[in-house]
Each structure stands twice: as C-alpha cells, then as structure tokens.
Scaffold this motif. Structure first.
Motif, PDB file in Angstrom:
ATOM      1  N   LYS A 233       3.296  31.210  -2.992  1.00 56.40           N
ATOM      2  CA  LYS A 233       3.052  29.997  -3.784  1.00 56.40           C
ATOM      3  C   LYS A 233       3.854  28.861  -3.169  1.00 56.40           C
ATOM      4  CE  LYS A 233       2.727  28.234  -8.480  1.00 56.40           C
ATOM      5  NZ  LYS A 233       1.326  27.789  -8.288  1.00 56.40           N
ATOM      6  N   VAL A 234       3.188  27.730  -2.982  1.00 56.33           N
ATOM      7  CA  VAL A 234       3.844  26.580  -2.346  1.00 56.33           C
ATOM      8  C   VAL A 234       3.827  25.403  -3.316  1.00 56.33           C
ATOM      9  CG1 VAL A 234       3.827  25.019  -0.362  1.00 56.33           C
ATOM     10  CG2 VAL A 234       2.987  27.362  -0.096  1.00 56.33           C
ATOM     11  N   HIS A 235       4.974  24.806  -3.516  1.00 59.17           N
ATOM     12  CA  HIS A 235       5.026  23.614  -4.380  1.00 59.17           C
ATOM     13  C   HIS A 235       4.397  22.438  -3.634  1.00 59.17           C
ATOM     14  CE1 HIS A 235       6.265  20.665  -7.221  1.00 59.17           C
ATOM     15  NE2 HIS A 235       7.120  20.087  -6.403  1.00 59.17           N
ATOM     16  N   THR A 236       3.445  21.795  -4.262  1.00 60.73           N
ATOM     17  CA  THR A 236       2.792  20.645  -3.604  1.00 60.73           C
ATOM     18  C   THR A 236       3.710  19.436  -3.777  1.00 60.73           C
ATOM     19  OG1 THR A 236       1.605  20.178  -5.624  1.00 60.73           O
ATOM     20  CG2 THR A 236       0.473  21.521  -4.011  1.00 60.73           C
ATOM     21  N   PRO A 263       5.370  41.622  -2.686  1.00 66.77           N
ATOM     22  CA  PRO A 263       6.350  40.569  -2.993  1.00 66.77           C
ATOM     23  C   PRO A 263       5.706  39.191  -3.187  1.00 66.77           C
ATOM     24  CG  PRO A 263       6.512  41.223  -0.684  1.00 66.77           C
ATOM     25  CD  PRO A 263       5.558  42.179  -1.328  1.00 66.77           C
ATOM     26  N   VAL A 264       6.324  38.419  -4.082  1.00 62.63           N
ATOM     27  CA  VAL A 264       5.858  37.054  -4.347  1.00 62.63           C
ATOM     28  C   VAL A 264       6.890  36.084  -3.785  1.00 62.63           C
ATOM     29  CG1 VAL A 264       5.346  35.366  -6.154  1.00 62.63           C
ATOM     30  CG2 VAL A 264       4.628  37.755  -6.406  1.00 62.63           C
ATOM     31  N   VAL A 265       6.418  35.182  -2.932  1.00 57.67           N
ATOM     32  CA  VAL A 265       7.309  34.222  -2.274  1.00 57.67           C
ATOM     33  C   VAL A 265       6.986  32.819  -2.791  1.00 57.67           C
ATOM     34  CG1 VAL A 265       7.918  33.182  -0.056  1.00 57.67           C
ATOM     35  CG2 VAL A 265       7.548  35.662  -0.219  1.00 57.67           C
ATOM     36  N   ALA A 295      10.264  35.801  -9.115  1.00 59.71           N
ATOM     37  CA  ALA A 295       9.878  35.619  -7.704  1.00 59.71           C
ATOM     38  C   ALA A 295      10.811  36.445  -6.826  1.00 59.71           C
ATOM     39  CB  ALA A 295       9.957  34.143  -7.322  1.00 59.71           C
ATOM     40  N   ASP A 296      10.263  37.067  -5.789  1.00 64.37           N
ATOM     41  CA  ASP A 296      11.067  37.942  -4.940  1.00 64.37           C
ATOM     42  C   ASP A 296      11.859  37.152  -3.913  1.00 64.37           C
ATOM     43  OD1 ASP A 296      10.163  40.794  -5.718  1.00 64.37           O
ATOM     44  OD2 ASP A 296       8.312  39.630  -5.586  1.00 64.37           O
ATOM     45  N   VAL A 297      11.255  36.099  -3.391  1.00 67.35           N
ATOM     46  CA  VAL A 297      11.948  35.232  -2.431  1.00 67.35           C
ATOM     47  C   VAL A 297      11.607  33.779  -2.779  1.00 67.35           C
ATOM     48  CG1 VAL A 297      12.189  34.589   0.000  1.00 67.35           C
ATOM     49  CG2 VAL A 297      11.776  36.979  -0.601  1.00 67.35           C
ATOM     50  N   VAL A 298      12.630  32.928  -2.810  1.00 69.31           N
ATOM     51  CA  VAL A 298      12.414  31.501  -3.077  1.00 69.31           C
ATOM     52  C   VAL A 298      13.103  30.731  -1.959  1.00 69.31           C
ATOM     53  CG1 VAL A 298      12.851  29.600  -4.696  1.00 69.31           C
ATOM     54  CG2 VAL A 298      12.434  31.901  -5.576  1.00 69.31           C
TER      55      VAL A 298
END
Ligand SMILES: *Cc1c(COP(=O)(O)O)cnc(C)c1O
Length: 476
Positions: A233-236, A263-265, A295-298
C-alpha cells in the motif's frame, strides 16, 4: 582576413592587460590574500582567453569602434574568480513559502540536530562500536530503540532515503515474486521516483489491481496466488482524487495478508510520528497507526515532516526487518554517521513535546500563528520601506504557503506575503539578483512582483533580506 582588419584586431587585442599587470591590481591583490595563487592565475588566463575569443569573433566594423577598458577586464575576471571559488552548495534563505522544498534540501534541521552533527564531525564517533563492551556494533542500533519507542514497531532499520527503503523492502520480500498494488497508488514523487519503476528495479513482479479511482477488497483477494509475496500500500502523498473513489484501508489488507500469510508493506511517504490534526493541521498518516493496524513493514522519509536529515526509515515486524538488514543491498544503501547523528537528535525531540515544539524547525513553521506571520510580514515591509525610499513599492497581502515535499497533499496554510517592486528592476531580474546574493534568497513572482513569504523564514533572516535589497538598490 585582409591586413587592415588584422591590424585593427591586433590593436584591440593589444589593449588587453598582461597577466602580471592584472595580478598587481588592488582587486587581484585582495583575492590573492584569500585564494591560492595558482588558481587565480589560471582564472586570469581563462578570463583573458575569453576576451580574446570574443574579440576575434567581431566584425571589422565592430572592431573599428571597439574600446576596452582595463577596469572592465578586471571586474569580469574578479567576478569569475569569486563565482568559481565560492562553494556551490550554499546557504539559502527560503522566502518561497514552500516549507519542504526538495530543491532547497527539504527540512531545515533543528538546533539539537545541528549540534549533534558538530559533535560527531569534530572527531571520531561511536557509529559502529558498542562503547560498553568495546565490540563492533551495528549502525541501525543507534536509532532502533528510539524508533521502536516512537512507532510501537518491533524493529527498525535506516537507509539512504525512502526510495531506498522501498527498493530494499521490495527486493528483500518480493524479488522474483508478485507484489500486489492498487492502480490508484502507482504514484510519481518528484521528478524521478515512480512506484512502477522502483518495483521493477527491485525485482518484484508488479501485479496491478483496481482502477485509478476505485480499488476494492475482493480485487486484492482475487489477485492472490501461490507466487504472491507482498501486499503493497502506497500513500498518495502529493495528490488527492475526490469524487467517486475508494481504496482498501490498511486494516483490511492486514486481515487479508494474515489469512494468506503474506506480509503487508505500507509506504507512507512522509509519515508523521503523531497526529498533526491535534494541532489544527490536516492529518498526515501516523506511523504508529499503521503499525497498530498490523502492517508488517512501514517505511517513511527522514526529511519530510519528520524534519530530520535525508533518510529512509523502515519499521515493522522483527522477522522482516532482520531479513532487510541482512540483504546485501542494505550495505549499498546505508547512511553515514552524519545522517545518524542528525536523525538521532531529531527523533529524540519527539520524546518531549515541549522541546519538540520549541526546536523543530518544520513544525514551528507549520504551526506558526497567523498573527505572528503577519507581524513578521509587517516588520519586513517596514524595514524594506526604510531602504527603498522612492525607488520602489512594498506592500503586504494575505496569501497561502505550501507544505510541499509530497506531504499534506493539496493543503495550504494562510500566510502574509510581502510584495516588492523595485522600479529599476524587472521582477525576474530582481529574483535573480536575490538568488545570487550571499546568502541566496529564493522568492516567488506573483503579478509582476517579487514576493517574500515570511512563514518559511528562520530567526535572523529578515535583516539579511533587507541587506540584500539595499545592495540591489545601491547597485553594489
Ligand atoms: C517522498 C516519497 C517517497 C520517496 O522518499 P525520498 O525520501 O524522497 O526518497 C517514496 N514514497 C512516497 C509515497 C513518498 O511520498
């Protein structure tokens, strides 16, 4: 070339002063005190050559009336030497009103971060040594505990910038395998960071789902297969779509990731360590909220709203962060001691809100009250008026500052602008003169006027601006 022209040419060229003569002038003697003789002689020769070339390209008519003053040659060469020997990377006063401007180095550092830089550069430092045991240490450890405390994550790593953080995370977890991402989040940041390109470089296979404006939960679910390695997931950060839109919140992605053991990044872009809306600003995603959501990685930037040095911060589950740290690419993307010094000091400010609001340069600019901004604008206006006399006009007007740097997209802050018109200058000419001032000053041009936004000025910069304007007016 006929002999007449040749003779005229010789006559004009003979007017050029000799190197030795030039070196004896007061101007050059002054420069010789500050700069190496070899460099100056080289610049003098280059300068004379430029004059010779220029003269040799003139037509016969031109040459007949051509006069060369020695002073003209001296002034030209002095200004060339000064600009050649001045540092290229220089202090800039940001009167543009864009708080985080990538061209201007993004965040100005807080005083404690500046002090930390001095402390570790004046000698050796403990960048990779455990002072307790004397053993070789790991540089990530310098800020890992702080980042764990501030974000609630299990572990943390730091690399060169957030582009590197994204690249490294993708390469570690998704090399040769699929990373699922919404079409609505395939962003471009600045001139050169594009999510699809960074994914390709990382070795991840991009699986696009959804449409520009809408991506639904079932589309992620449907795209998952045995080769799926990651939900990204990318923050716009730098744009907003409004209207008929939907995206899948991080909580739902986490639920899906858990079910399929993927995993959710979350690439937050700027990211912030607390909710800015508590201080009346628009909300920017908060790192701990993503972590709490599972979230697994931020990953996020060190020099956007965090207000630190250029860095990419990766936080998350220990098992993934450990893999990321072990990746050979991490060595290539690592930061130096300067970054760690400034980052540690910046992060430390966030432990104490009072200190934070007192020292954090970016937050201070964002939170500056309109009344204080107006008072500064009036002060700048009055001081400019004092040197301007009848040579121009200066007035203030309400306007808008920008956060910039891909943070708080589309949000602007009310500010006060100082409009300056100097009769003898075009606005572009005046803008250029100010950029070439020492220190450089960046402004905006609005309605044919040079405009100073005082929100982005730091303490002590108003007198420097007034000085620069006075130099323009007095023609020196
Ligand atoms: C700014 C940004 C990046 C790049 O970060 P840098 O620190 O400039 O390398 C990556 N992703 C998002 C979403 C961003 O906003």
């Amino acid at each position: 070339m006929d002999t007449n022209v040749k003779q005229t040419m010789q006559r004009v060229l003979a007017q050029l002063p000799q190197v030795d003569k030039l070196l004896q002038t007061d101007e050059m003697q002054k420069l010789l005190k500050n700069y190496p003789r070899d460099l100056i002689i080289e610049e003098v020769r280059n300068g004379l050559k430029q004059f010779r070339n220029e003269i040799s390209q003139r037509s016969a008519d031109d040459l007949a009336s051509y006069k060369l003053s020695a002073q003209e040659v001296i002034d030209f060469i002095v200004s060339k030497i000064e600009s050649a020997l001045r540092p290229k990377l220089r202090r800039v006063i940001n009167a543009s009103g864009i708080v985080l401007n990538t061209g201007l180095g993004r965040a100005p550092l807080s005083k404690p971060a500046q002090q930390a830089l001095l402390d570790v550069t004046d000698g050796y430092s403990s960048v990779e040594i455990e002072l307790d045991s004397g053993k070789r240490g790991v540089r990530h450890d310098l800020v890992e505990d702080l980042l764990i405390k501030l974000t609630g994550a299990e572990a943390a790593a730091v690399v060169n910038n957030n582009a590197a953080a994204t690249l490294l995370t993708l390469n570690t977890l998704s090399n040769g395998r699929e990373a699922i991402v919404s079409r609505g989040e395939l962003v471009t940041i600045g001139g050169s960071f594009r999510i699809p390109d960074i994914m390709k470089k990382s070795g991840a296979i991009m699986t696009e789902i959804g449409t520009t404006n809408k991506t639904e939960f079932w589309e992620y679910e449907e795209a998952i297969n045995e080769n799926t390695a990651m939900l990204l997931k990318v923050h716009t950060s730098n744009y907003k779509i409004i209207g008929f839109v939907s995206d899948v919140p991080i909580e739902d992605l986490v639920r899906l990731g858990k079910k399929h053991k993927i995993p959710v990044v979350h690439d937050l872009g700027s990211g912030m360590l607390f909710d800015l809306s508590r201080y009346g600003l628009p909300k920017e995603p908060v790192v701990s909220e993503s972590i709490n959501a599972g979230a697994d990685v931020v990953c996020f930037s060190g020099d956007k709203l965090l207000g630190g040095p250029q860095a990419g911060i990766i936080v998350g589950k220990k098992k993934y962060i450990d893999l990321i740290k072990k990746n050979q690419l991490a060595r290539a993307l690592r930061c130096g001691k300067l970054t760690f010094a400034a980052l540690e000091a910046t992060l430390r400010l966030f432990l104490d809100k009072e200190k934070l609001l007192q020292h954090h340069a970016v937050l201070k600019m964002l939170l500056k009250k309109e009344s204080a901004v107006r008072a500064d604008a009036e002060r700048l206006q009055n001081e400019i008026a004092g040197v301007l006399g009848n040579m121009g006009d200066v007035r203030i007007q309400e306007g808008l500052s920008e956060v910039g740097g891909g943070s708080l997209a589309t949000e602007s802050l009310p500010t006060w602008l100082v409009f300056l018109d100097i009769h003898k200058c075009t606005p572009e000419g005046l803008g250029r003169r100010l950029r070439l001032n020492e220190p450089a000053i960046t402004t905006r041009i609005i309605n044919n006027c040079v405009v100073f936004d005082v929100r982005t000025l730091l303490d002590g910069e108003i007198p420097l601006i007034v000085q620069a304007i006075s130099r323009v007016i007095n023609g020196d």
